[in-house]
Design a protein around this motif. Structure first.
Motif, PDB file in Angstrom:
ATOM      1  N   ILE A   1       0.851  -1.202   0.000  1.00 40.60           N
ATOM      2  CA  ILE A   1       0.000   0.000   0.000  1.00 40.60           C
ATOM      3  C   ILE A   1       0.881   1.244   0.000  1.00 40.60           C
ATOM      4  O   ILE A   1       0.522   2.274  -0.561  1.00 40.60           O
ATOM      5  CB  ILE A   1      -0.951  -0.013   1.218  1.00 40.60           C
ATOM      6  CG1 ILE A   1      -1.886  -1.214   1.122  1.00 40.60           C
ATOM      7  CG2 ILE A   1      -1.755   1.266   1.307  1.00 40.60           C
ATOM      8  CD1 ILE A   1      -2.804  -1.370   2.301  1.00 40.60           C
ATOM      9  N   MET A   2       2.071   1.095   0.605  1.00 41.40           N
ATOM     10  CA  MET A   2       2.992   2.230   0.668  1.00 41.40           C
ATOM     11  C   MET A   2       3.259   2.823  -0.717  1.00 41.40           C
ATOM     12  O   MET A   2       3.407   4.030  -0.861  1.00 41.40           O
ATOM     13  CB  MET A   2       4.298   1.753   1.295  1.00 41.40           C
ATOM     14  CG  MET A   2       5.396   2.789   1.357  1.00 41.40           C
ATOM     15  SD  MET A   2       6.847   2.125   2.167  1.00 41.40           S
ATOM     16  CE  MET A   2       7.485   1.034   0.896  1.00 41.40           C
TER      17      MET A   2
ATOM     18  N   HIS B   1       0.424   4.975  -1.482  1.00 41.94           N
ATOM     19  CA  HIS B   1       0.070   5.940  -0.435  1.00 41.94           C
ATOM     20  C   HIS B   1       1.104   7.055  -0.302  1.00 41.94           C
ATOM     21  O   HIS B   1       0.764   8.239  -0.370  1.00 41.94           O
ATOM     22  CB  HIS B   1      -0.081   5.197   0.900  1.00 41.94           C
ATOM     23  CG  HIS B   1      -0.130   6.098   2.088  1.00 41.94           C
ATOM     24  ND1 HIS B   1      -1.179   6.949   2.314  1.00 41.94           N
ATOM     25  CD2 HIS B   1       0.736   6.291   3.103  1.00 41.94           C
ATOM     26  CE1 HIS B   1      -0.950   7.618   3.424  1.00 41.94           C
ATOM     27  NE2 HIS B   1       0.208   7.253   3.925  1.00 41.94           N
TER      28      HIS B   1
ATOM     29  N   ALA C   1       0.838  11.235  -0.893  1.00 46.19           N
ATOM     30  CA  ALA C   1       1.064  12.249   0.139  1.00 46.19           C
ATOM     31  C   ALA C   1       2.108  13.263  -0.329  1.00 46.19           C
ATOM     32  O   ALA C   1       1.951  14.469  -0.123  1.00 46.19           O
ATOM     33  CB  ALA C   1       1.508  11.580   1.437  1.00 46.19           C
TER      34      ALA C   1
ATOM     35  N   ALA D   1      -4.331  10.069  -0.663  1.00 45.08           N
ATOM     36  CA  ALA D   1      -3.395   9.776   0.423  1.00 45.08           C
ATOM     37  C   ALA D   1      -4.152   9.384   1.687  1.00 45.08           C
ATOM     38  O   ALA D   1      -3.765   8.436   2.393  1.00 45.08           O
ATOM     39  CB  ALA D   1      -2.518  11.001   0.696  1.00 45.08           C
TER      40      ALA D   1
ATOM     41  N   THR E   1      -5.874   5.752   1.074  1.00 44.76           N
ATOM     42  CA  THR E   1      -4.915   4.641   1.085  1.00 44.76           C
ATOM     43  C   THR E   1      -4.253   4.502   2.457  1.00 44.76           C
ATOM     44  O   THR E   1      -3.995   3.392   2.917  1.00 44.76           O
ATOM     45  CB  THR E   1      -3.827   4.848   0.014  1.00 44.76           C
ATOM     46  OG1 THR E   1      -3.286   6.161   0.150  1.00 44.76           O
ATOM     47  CG2 THR E   1      -4.381   4.682  -1.375  1.00 44.76           C
ATOM     48  N   GLY E   2      -4.016   5.639   3.118  1.00 40.90           N
ATOM     49  CA  GLY E   2      -3.441   5.582   4.457  1.00 40.90           C
ATOM     50  C   GLY E   2      -4.374   4.890   5.435  1.00 40.90           C
ATOM     51  O   GLY E   2      -3.955   4.107   6.293  1.00 40.90           O
ATOM     52  N   SER E   3      -5.660   5.185   5.262  1.00 45.26           N
ATOM     53  CA  SER E   3      -6.659   4.571   6.124  1.00 45.26           C
ATOM     54  C   SER E   3      -6.729   3.060   5.874  1.00 45.26           C
ATOM     55  O   SER E   3      -6.828   2.262   6.812  1.00 45.26           O
ATOM     56  CB  SER E   3      -8.006   5.245   5.851  1.00 45.26           C
ATOM     57  OG  SER E   3      -9.033   4.528   6.404  1.00 45.26           O
TER      58      SER E   3
ATOM     59  N   TRP F   1      -4.306   1.229   4.882  1.00 46.58           N
ATOM     60  CA  TRP F   1      -3.091   0.643   5.455  1.00 46.58           C
ATOM     61  C   TRP F   1      -3.200   0.591   6.977  1.00 46.58           C
ATOM     62  O   TRP F   1      -2.731  -0.356   7.620  1.00 46.58           O
ATOM     63  CB  TRP F   1      -1.882   1.477   5.029  1.00 46.58           C
ATOM     64  CG  TRP F   1      -0.584   0.994   5.549  1.00 46.58           C
ATOM     65  CD1 TRP F   1       0.198   0.015   5.012  1.00 46.58           C
ATOM     66  CD2 TRP F   1       0.109   1.444   6.710  1.00 46.58           C
ATOM     67  NE1 TRP F   1       1.325  -0.162   5.765  1.00 46.58           N
ATOM     68  CE2 TRP F   1       1.300   0.709   6.813  1.00 46.58           C
ATOM     69  CE3 TRP F   1      -0.170   2.421   7.682  1.00 46.58           C
ATOM     70  CZ2 TRP F   1       2.212   0.896   7.846  1.00 46.58           C
ATOM     71  CZ3 TRP F   1       0.741   2.615   8.700  1.00 46.58           C
ATOM     72  CH2 TRP F   1       1.914   1.850   8.777  1.00 46.58           C
TER      73      TRP F   1
END
Lengths: 241, 221
Positions: free
Chosen positions: A53-54, A57, A61, A104, A107-109, A111
């Motif tokens: 996911i990084m 993500h 960001a 961002a 996708t952060g959520s 992850w």
């Protein structure tokens, strides 16, 4: 030099005509290649498969910050030099920046759910600061939309964008000050990146691809804005003759 | 100087006397704070844990409430245009307006804040610190709020637009003040947050008048 040449709207239109597809295709190719490498990379010993996911993500960001810097820069040029093209560029970049910021966050959520056990962690300052960034974009767009007079909308929006730009380092600072459970910065650190090359290469490729695609989208939307203004003034002219 | 004093007295009288002034802000503040125990339950230990923070948030929201008329009233009546032709620059006029706004609504809110915090279960010492944070933070709220109000002049949305513009800018002072209050209540070092809050408030006083003056000139043009 390049900036002053492109400040001429005709030269800008001629340049962006071929630069937009070139940047777009290059960006798509880099994203494709980076994601291919990212999916081929071995799972992380701590994060497992979710490490992938990084790759979507972290670049989102980065680009969201880049987009706000572009918004601030374009607004500054427009405010100081009263340049119409800079204003068109500022107007064009806001929705793109908001989209990358939203990406961002989402996708952060996604992850965060497997890694932290929660979709959203309020204790994390970076998450919150990206949300603030999204709100800054939305406030900018709302202010522009609420003012009918385009010249006045441009000027008011510039002031707001610059106020937000001054505020951004403070928000960024609050990240460091509010020492939290988010991953520390691992790319830009003194002593070199700590990320293993097998992850770093796809990350940087996707990051470059996102940046180029952002450039292509920005050029495209700026072109659209220039065309819209030309159409508006042409219809006005037609009504006058 | 006399012009500045006269302007400040005028602004203070207008902010204090018209449209509810401090009563409106304090009334909203108390009503908003009242909603928290109603919503999250009356258990004392639960309330006590959030008392300082809840008061702090309600303060930030209450300070947004009476921003709309700050520039709009003078803009609609033409007074802003007349003032801009006078001896004072628009930067000074905007700063005077925000200072009057702070004195007429921020200071009363800062007086009410300890009462509300203590009623929610905070200790008296924490309540006093909330009052101090409200006094200092109120400056930042007034000047940033003024910026939003001046920017919204050229538009046609008013209140909601101002809130959407201003709230993201308010996050640093809310973080700093909230951290100071939470740390104090937990017995941790709290001075850092307070110093940062003060620094932020001073920076808004130094910078936002230029933004407000630019926004006013834009709306008047």
């Amino acid at each position: 030099m390049m900036i002053s040449t492109l400040a001429n709207p005709h030269k800008f239109m001629a340049f962006s005509r071929w630069a937009t597809p070139v940047l777009g295709i290059l960006g798509a190719a880099l994203i494709g290649g980076g994601l291919w490498l990212g999916l081929a990379a071995p799972p992380d010993y701590q994060q497992g498969e979710t490490v992938r996911i990084m790759f979507v993500h972290v670049p989102a960001a980065w680009v969201s910050m880049l987009a706000y810097a572009c918004l601030g820069g374009a607004s500054f040029v427009s405010l100081v030099f009263r340049h119409a093209l800079a204003d068109a560029a500022a107007k064009a970049v806001a929705p793109i920046g908001a989209t990358f910021t939203g990406m961002a966050l989402v996708t952060g959520s996604l992850w965060g759910r497997p890694m932290w056990g929660a979709w959203w962690v309020w204790g994390d300052a970076r998450l919150v600061s990206v949300l603030v960034l999204l709100l800054l974009f939305l406030g900018y767009m709302a202010l522009r939309a609420s003012i009918d007079d385009e010249a006045k909308a441009a000027r008011a929006a510039e002031i707001l964008a610059l106020a937000g730009l001054i505020n951004l380092p403070v928000v960024k600072f609050s990240v460091n000050w509010w020492n939290t459970l988010h991953q520390g910065e691992s790319i830009m650190r003194t002593g070199g990146p700590t990320l293993a090359p097998v992850y770093l290469t796809p990350l940087l490729l996707v990051g470059a691809g996102y940046s180029l695609s952002f450039g292509a989208l920005w050029l495209m939307r700026t072109r659209g804005e220039v065309w819209r203004r030309r159409a508006a003034s042409l219809t006005l002219q037609a009504a006058l003759t | 100087m006399t012009a500045l004093v006269a302007l400040f007295r005028r602004e203070l009288a207008l902010t204090w006397g018209r449209g509810g002034g401090p009563l409106l802000a304090v009334g909203f503040f108390v009503a908003a704070a009242l909603m928290f125990p109603l919503a999250i339950g009356a258990a004392p230990q639960r309330l006590q844990a959030v008392a300082g923070g809840v008061t702090w948030v309600a303060l930030a929201l209450a300070s947004l409430l009476s921003l709309e008329p700050l520039f709009e009233r003078d803009f609609d009546t033409g007074a802003l245009e007349i003032l801009s032709l006078g001896p004072l620059s628009l930067e000074v006029i905007a700063a005077a307006k925000c200072a009057a706004q702070w004195l007429a609504t921020g200071a009363p809110l800062a007086l009410a804040a300890p009462v509300v915090a203590v009623s929610l279960g905070a200790t008296v010492a924490t309540g006093a610190l909330v009052g101090l944070a409200a006094t200092i933070g109120g400056i930042a709220f007034a000047f940033l709020g003024g910026t939003g109000a001046a920017l919204a002049l050229a538009g046609r949305r008013g209140g909601v637009l101002i809130a959407l513009i201003v709230l993201p800018l308010l996050t640093p002072p809310v973080i700093f003040g909230g951290a100071a209050i939470a740390n104090f209540a937990a017995g941790l070092p709290w001075a850092g947050g307070m110093i940062l809050l003060s620094a932020y408030a001073l920076a808004t006083v130094a910078l936002t008048p230029f933004a407000m003056a630019g926004a006013c000139r834009n709306a008047l043009s």
